[in-house]
Write a protein that holds these residues in place. Structure first.
Motif, short mmCIF file in Angstrom:
data_model
loop_
_atom_site.label_atom_id
_atom_site.label_comp_id
_atom_site.label_asym_id
_atom_site.label_seq_id
_atom_site.Cartn_x
_atom_site.Cartn_y
_atom_site.Cartn_z
N UNK A 39 10.92 10.49 -2.23
CA UNK A 39 9.45 10.52 -2.38
C UNK A 39 8.91 9.24 -3.04
N UNK A 40 9.57 8.80 -4.11
CA UNK A 40 9.08 7.62 -4.84
C UNK A 40 9.22 6.37 -3.97
N UNK A 41 10.36 6.24 -3.26
CA UNK A 41 10.57 5.08 -2.40
C UNK A 41 9.56 5.09 -1.26
N UNK A 42 9.29 6.28 -0.68
CA UNK A 42 8.32 6.40 0.40
C UNK A 42 6.93 5.96 -0.11
N UNK A 43 6.58 6.40 -1.32
CA UNK A 43 5.27 6.04 -1.89
C UNK A 43 5.19 4.52 -2.09
N UNK A 44 6.28 3.90 -2.54
CA UNK A 44 6.29 2.43 -2.73
C UNK A 44 6.17 1.71 -1.40
N UNK A 45 6.89 2.20 -0.37
CA UNK A 45 6.81 1.56 0.95
C UNK A 45 5.41 1.73 1.53
N UNK A 46 4.80 2.88 1.26
CA UNK A 46 3.44 3.13 1.75
C UNK A 46 2.46 2.14 1.09
N UNK A 47 2.61 1.97 -0.22
CA UNK A 47 1.73 1.04 -0.94
C UNK A 47 1.93 -0.39 -0.43
N UNK A 48 3.20 -0.76 -0.19
CA UNK A 48 3.51 -2.10 0.31
C UNK A 48 2.91 -2.29 1.71
N UNK A 49 3.03 -1.27 2.58
CA UNK A 49 2.49 -1.37 3.94
C UNK A 49 0.98 -1.54 3.91
N UNK A 50 0.31 -0.78 3.06
CA UNK A 50 -1.15 -0.86 2.97
C UNK A 50 -1.59 -2.23 2.44
N UNK A 51 -0.84 -2.75 1.47
CA UNK A 51 -1.10 -4.09 0.95
C UNK A 51 -1.00 -5.13 2.06
N UNK A 52 0.08 -5.02 2.85
CA UNK A 52 0.33 -5.99 3.92
C UNK A 52 -0.77 -5.91 4.98
N UNK A 53 -1.19 -4.68 5.28
CA UNK A 53 -2.25 -4.48 6.26
C UNK A 53 -3.53 -5.20 5.79
N UNK A 54 -3.88 -4.98 4.52
CA UNK A 54 -5.11 -5.57 3.97
C UNK A 54 -5.01 -7.09 3.96
N UNK A 55 -3.83 -7.61 3.59
CA UNK A 55 -3.68 -9.06 3.50
C UNK A 55 -3.74 -9.70 4.89
N UNK A 56 -3.16 -9.00 5.88
CA UNK A 56 -3.20 -9.54 7.24
C UNK A 56 -4.65 -9.68 7.70
N UNK A 57 -5.46 -8.65 7.43
CA UNK A 57 -6.88 -8.70 7.82
C UNK A 57 -7.60 -9.80 7.04
N UNK A 58 -7.27 -9.90 5.74
CA UNK A 58 -7.93 -10.91 4.91
C UNK A 58 -7.58 -12.32 5.38
N UNK A 59 -6.31 -12.58 5.70
CA UNK A 59 -5.91 -13.92 6.12
C UNK A 59 -6.50 -14.29 7.48
N UNK A 60 -6.62 -13.31 8.36
CA UNK A 60 -7.27 -13.59 9.66
C UNK A 60 -8.71 -14.03 9.41
N UNK A 61 -9.37 -13.35 8.51
CA UNK A 61 -10.75 -13.67 8.17
C UNK A 61 -10.83 -15.08 7.54
N UNK A 62 -9.90 -15.38 6.65
CA UNK A 62 -9.88 -16.71 6.01
C UNK A 62 -9.62 -17.81 7.06
N UNK A 63 -8.80 -17.49 8.08
CA UNK A 63 -8.52 -18.48 9.13
C UNK A 63 -9.81 -18.79 9.90
N UNK A 64 -10.61 -17.75 10.17
CA UNK A 64 -11.89 -17.97 10.87
C UNK A 64 -12.80 -18.88 10.04
N UNK A 65 -12.84 -18.64 8.71
CA UNK A 65 -13.68 -19.47 7.83
C UNK A 65 -13.19 -20.93 7.86
#
Ligand SMILES: [Zn+2]
Length: 216
Positions: A39-65
């Protein structure tokens, strides 16, 4: 003769009680089966995945700028990092699913809208903060739990995050006058390179450089 209906009634009541007991016993054992030791490892992987998702969207946006500012090198770097984050997200999701977890990506990502210089500075700070505050404790927990597969995914993510910081710092003209021109991303683990120092094989997953995704 009058005792017979009472006996039938008692037998019926006893059967109902046995059925209720069987139902609760079976529900209890499925609940026990459903509780995962990861459970704890799954929660950490979930948090990491969500972080990566947000950063991917953020970096795409920064590339456009950066493109709008005519800063093509920074745009290339942000696009390469966006792909890298997306690949890492999928790897963490794969690990999480194999451990019995389910992943729902964030429905909304708040992106920041500053100049490229400010976006680079902010991204460097965030990456460094995440490394010490999130990634290191997540890796420690996966290692302590004895889950080497999850630990490997998290270690890859942390190492690639450090590489992102190094490449973003090199975009600062005060640190490096020229900075790297082109970038490459390993399609298997998301590792990122400036092509000047590109390896023949990815040191994480041994994918050959001919398979890398190039940003020129
Ligand atoms: Zn790789």
């Amino acid at each position: 003769m009058k005792a017979r209906p009472i006996l039938i009634l008692l037998l019926f009541a006893a059967s109902v009680l046995v059925l209720v007991w069987l139902y609760h016993a079976s529900a209890g054992s499925s609940r026990k089966r459903a509780a995962s030791p990861w459970q704890e490892t799954i929660a950490d992987l979930d948090e990491c995945s969500r972080d990566k998702h947000a950063r991917s969207a953020q970096y795409t946006h920064f590339a456009d700028i950066a493109e709008r500012e005519n800063d093509r090198q920074s745009a290339r770097l942000f696009r390469a990092m966006a792909l890298s984050e997306g690949i890492q997200e999928q790897n963490c999701v794969k690990a999480l699913s194999r451990l019995g977890g389910t992943y729902v990506p964030p429905s909304k990502v708040v992106v920041f809208r500053n100049s490229t210089g400010e976006n680079l500075a902010r991204s460097i700070d965030l990456e460094q903060h995440r490394f010490t505050e999130r990634m290191c404790p997540q890796i420690d927990r996966a290692v302590s739990a004895g889950n080497r597969y999850a630990a490997k995914m998290l270690i890859w993510s942390a190492a690639i995050g450090r590489q992102h910081v190094r490449l973003m710092q090199a975009r600062n003209p005060a640190v490096c006058a020229a900075g790297p021109l082109d970038y490459a991303v390993c399609p298997v683990c998301g590792n990122i390179y400036d092509t000047e120092f590109c390896d023949h094989y990815c040191p994480h997953c041994l994918t050959g450089c001919k398979d890398f995704v190039w940003f020129r």
